[in-house]
Design a protein around this motif. Structure first.
Motif, mmCIF file in Angstrom:
data_model
loop_
_atom_site.group_PDB
_atom_site.id
_atom_site.type_symbol
_atom_site.label_atom_id
_atom_site.label_comp_id
_atom_site.label_asym_id
_atom_site.label_seq_id
_atom_site.Cartn_x
_atom_site.Cartn_y
_atom_site.Cartn_z
ATOM 1 N N LEU A 96 41.433 41.454 33.867
ATOM 2 C CA LEU A 96 40.768 41.952 35.071
ATOM 3 C C LEU A 96 41.274 43.344 35.456
ATOM 4 C CD1 LEU A 96 38.707 41.079 37.244
ATOM 5 C CD2 LEU A 96 40.624 40.216 38.572
ATOM 6 N N VAL A 97 42.589 43.526 35.473
ATOM 7 C CA VAL A 97 43.162 44.813 35.867
ATOM 8 C C VAL A 97 42.798 45.899 34.870
ATOM 9 C CG1 VAL A 97 45.324 46.066 36.220
ATOM 10 C CG2 VAL A 97 45.054 43.777 37.172
ATOM 11 N N CYS A 98 42.969 45.619 33.580
ATOM 12 C CA CYS A 98 42.689 46.630 32.552
ATOM 13 C C CYS A 98 41.205 47.005 32.524
ATOM 14 C CB CYS A 98 43.126 46.118 31.179
ATOM 15 S SG CYS A 98 44.914 45.914 31.002
ATOM 16 N N VAL A 99 40.339 46.009 32.560
ATOM 17 C CA VAL A 99 38.902 46.284 32.475
ATOM 18 C C VAL A 99 38.418 47.037 33.717
ATOM 19 C CG1 VAL A 99 36.616 45.215 32.433
ATOM 20 C CG2 VAL A 99 38.399 44.383 30.917
ATOM 21 N N CYS A 100 38.841 46.606 34.893
ATOM 22 C CA CYS A 100 38.400 47.289 36.121
ATOM 23 C C CYS A 100 38.905 48.720 36.171
ATOM 24 C CB CYS A 100 38.876 46.512 37.348
ATOM 25 S SG CYS A 100 37.998 44.958 37.627
ATOM 26 N N PHE A 101 40.154 48.947 35.752
ATOM 27 C CA PHE A 101 40.697 50.307 35.774
ATOM 28 C C PHE A 101 39.973 51.204 34.763
ATOM 29 C CE2 PHE A 101 43.693 53.417 33.974
ATOM 30 C CZ PHE A 101 43.981 54.148 35.122
ATOM 31 N N LEU A 217 33.877 47.608 41.800
ATOM 32 C CA LEU A 217 34.958 46.688 41.453
ATOM 33 C C LEU A 217 34.614 45.254 41.830
ATOM 34 C CD1 LEU A 217 38.163 48.711 42.437
ATOM 35 C CD2 LEU A 217 37.302 48.210 40.145
ATOM 36 N N ILE A 218 33.907 45.065 42.935
ATOM 37 C CA ILE A 218 33.501 43.711 43.327
ATOM 38 C C ILE A 218 32.556 43.128 42.275
ATOM 39 C CG2 ILE A 218 32.218 42.386 45.046
ATOM 40 C CD1 ILE A 218 33.257 44.343 47.143
ATOM 41 N N LEU A 219 31.544 43.917 41.879
ATOM 42 C CA LEU A 219 30.579 43.431 40.893
ATOM 43 C C LEU A 219 31.241 43.165 39.540
ATOM 44 C CD1 LEU A 219 27.610 45.850 41.723
ATOM 45 C CD2 LEU A 219 27.873 43.471 42.422
ATOM 46 N N VAL A 222 34.145 40.186 39.725
ATOM 47 C CA VAL A 222 33.600 38.825 39.778
ATOM 48 C C VAL A 222 33.018 38.434 38.428
ATOM 49 C CG1 VAL A 222 31.811 37.385 40.823
ATOM 50 C CG2 VAL A 222 33.169 38.899 42.249
ATOM 51 N N GLY A 223 32.326 39.377 37.770
ATOM 52 C CA GLY A 223 31.746 39.073 36.461
ATOM 53 C C GLY A 223 32.801 38.787 35.408
ATOM 54 N N ILE A 224 33.870 39.571 35.379
ATOM 55 C CA ILE A 224 34.934 39.370 34.389
ATOM 56 C C ILE A 224 35.698 38.086 34.665
ATOM 57 C CG2 ILE A 224 37.120 40.295 33.549
ATOM 58 C CD1 ILE A 224 34.736 41.694 32.379
ATOM 59 N N TYR A 225 35.984 37.811 35.929
ATOM 60 C CA TYR A 225 36.756 36.611 36.278
ATOM 61 C C TYR A 225 35.994 35.332 35.920
ATOM 62 C CZ TYR A 225 39.788 33.567 39.063
ATOM 63 O OH TYR A 225 40.652 32.578 39.468
ATOM 64 N N ASN A 226 34.671 35.360 36.056
ATOM 65 C CA ASN A 226 33.861 34.166 35.784
ATOM 66 C C ASN A 226 33.286 34.132 34.378
ATOM 67 O OD1 ASN A 226 34.211 33.232 38.426
ATOM 68 N ND2 ASN A 226 32.461 34.407 39.177
ATOM 69 N N LEU A 276 42.579 36.966 47.944
ATOM 70 C CA LEU A 276 42.297 38.400 47.864
ATOM 71 C C LEU A 276 41.212 38.808 48.855
ATOM 72 C CD1 LEU A 276 42.391 39.012 44.005
ATOM 73 C CD2 LEU A 276 44.085 39.707 45.701
ATOM 74 N N PHE A 277 40.219 37.945 49.029
ATOM 75 C CA PHE A 277 39.163 38.264 49.985
ATOM 76 C C PHE A 277 39.702 38.308 51.408
ATOM 77 C CE2 PHE A 277 35.990 36.683 53.015
ATOM 78 C CZ PHE A 277 35.043 37.680 52.896
ATOM 79 N N LEU A 278 40.562 37.348 51.767
ATOM 80 C CA LEU A 278 41.117 37.327 53.120
ATOM 81 C C LEU A 278 42.021 38.531 53.372
ATOM 82 C CD1 LEU A 278 41.961 33.526 53.505
ATOM 83 C CD2 LEU A 278 40.015 34.773 54.465
ATOM 84 N N ILE A 279 42.713 38.999 52.330
ATOM 85 C CA ILE A 279 43.611 40.130 52.501
ATOM 86 C C ILE A 279 42.835 41.446 52.603
ATOM 87 C CG2 ILE A 279 45.449 41.473 51.401
ATOM 88 C CD1 ILE A 279 46.489 38.869 50.193
ATOM 89 N N PHE A 280 41.812 41.605 51.731
ATOM 90 C CA PHE A 280 41.098 42.883 51.638
ATOM 91 C C PHE A 280 39.677 42.800 52.196
ATOM 92 C CE2 PHE A 280 44.127 42.838 48.057
ATOM 93 C CZ PHE A 280 44.888 43.956 48.387
ATOM 94 N N GLN A 281 39.424 41.867 53.107
ATOM 95 C CA GLN A 281 38.054 41.713 53.576
ATOM 96 C C GLN A 281 37.558 42.944 54.337
ATOM 97 O OE1 GLN A 281 37.534 38.637 56.564
ATOM 98 N NE2 GLN A 281 39.704 38.667 57.094
ATOM 99 N N LYS A 282 38.444 43.624 55.046
ATOM 100 C CA LYS A 282 38.029 44.830 55.767
ATOM 101 C C LYS A 282 37.563 45.903 54.794
ATOM 102 C CE LYS A 282 39.635 48.223 59.155
ATOM 103 N NZ LYS A 282 40.783 48.683 60.002
ATOM 104 N N GLN A 283 38.342 46.131 53.715
ATOM 105 C CA GLN A 283 37.954 47.126 52.722
ATOM 106 C C GLN A 283 36.693 46.715 51.974
ATOM 107 O OE1 GLN A 283 40.951 45.925 53.210
ATOM 108 N NE2 GLN A 283 42.293 47.660 53.649
#
Length: 295
Positions: A96-101, A217-219, A222-226, A276-283
């Motif tokens: 997830l980290v490598c692909v998103c970056f 990053l959201i799109l 989520v796709g990579i994680y699932n 992660l959603f609860l922590i970064f929901q504002k962003q």
């Protein structure tokens, strides 16, 4: 002394009609909201109910029958251990980290070039990306698998990361839309101050793309994680290279499926995304809202 006479029946009729219309619209709005929320939460509720049941209890009761012990944590422990989720979470995190970056860097760079530089073939390249987005990914897996096999990247976590780093066309067009809304005068001012094209990209374009990057990053995340199909196809050593999506299939077999453990595993895999959603929901909310508005 003369006083004005107001036709009260007409006003009353309009008022009653307006109230009825408002009531009907409000009822339809909240009914549709409750209906959608019910069908969204129903699978999650059934997962919680099933995950709290023992195997004998699950086989002898219906899906919506309440369990006798809601604090049955043994299913979660067994699901975590038997599916090797510790390794699966580690692998999924690395991917997830490598692909998103990498996809963010490549996508923003490519979008910067296609948006700011006019050269022969610019329109052709954009058209080819559009055509690639219309092709189903599964239809190209034969050719991709042959290439991955020739390069020796099958059954390799880094090979899977490289394959997943293909440019996301949807994210690229999101970046292009944002870059085209950034005034060219900012680029010209930076170049007049002695900045190179890469410095313009790094210091001017990239910071202004934060809302688009959050949306992308959201799109992508989520796709990579699932992702299950390509991960199951290219990561053949499931015990060493398995991801979270693959680990959930450890409880299926020819003798049947252990749905109580599967549901417990599903809830475990939901926890990181929920945290992660609860922590970064504002962003997340600000990025998605900014991504939906074009100035």
């Amino acid at each position: 002394m003369m006083t004005g006479v107001i036709s009260t029946p007409k006003v009353t009729g309009v008022s009653v009609g307006y109230r009825v219309k408002r009531f009907v619209l409000g009822f339809l709005k909240y009914f549709s909201l409750i209906f959608v929320v019910f069908w969204i939460l129903l699978p999650l509720v059934t997962c919680f109910i099933t995950a709290a049941k023992s195997e004998e209890e699950f086989r002898s009761t219906s899906v919506m029958t309440m369990p006798t012990n809601w604090l049955n944590l043994q299913n979660y422990i067994d699901a975590f251990k038997m599916s090797n989720m510790g390794v699966a979470f580690r692998n999924s995190f690395i991917v997830l980290v490598c692909v998103c970056f990498l996809t963010t860097i490549m996508g923003t760079m490519l979008s910067y070039v296609l948006s700011r530089f006019q050269f022969p073939g610019n329109a052709i390249i954009r058209g080819l990306f559009t055509m690639a987005a219309l092709l189903p990914g599964i239809a190209m897996q034969v050719a991709v698998y042959k290439i991955m096999g020739d390069l020796g990247l099958i059954n390799s976590l880094w090979g899977y990361i490289i394959m997943s780093c293909g440019t996301d066309v949807i994210s690229m067009y999101i970046f292009i839309q944002y870059i085209e809304n950034i005034p060219v005068s900012l680029d010209e001012a930076a170049i007049m101050d002695g900045a190179s094209y890469f410095r313009v990209y790094r210091s001017v374009i990239l910071p202004l793309l934060k809302p688009a990057i959050v949306t992308s990053l959201i799109l992508k995340g989520v796709g990579i994680y699932n992702e299950y199909y390509t991960a199951n196809l290219y990561l053949q050593d499931k015990q060493r290279l398995g991801t979270v999506a693959i680990s959930l299939y450890a409880f299926t077999g020819p003798q049947g499926s252990k749905y109580n453990l599967i549901c417990a595993g599903v809830i475990i895999t939901l926890l990181p995304a929920l945290i992660l959603f609860l922590i970064f929901q504002k962003q997340i909310y600000s990025g998605v809202a900014a991504g939906a508005v074009k100035e």
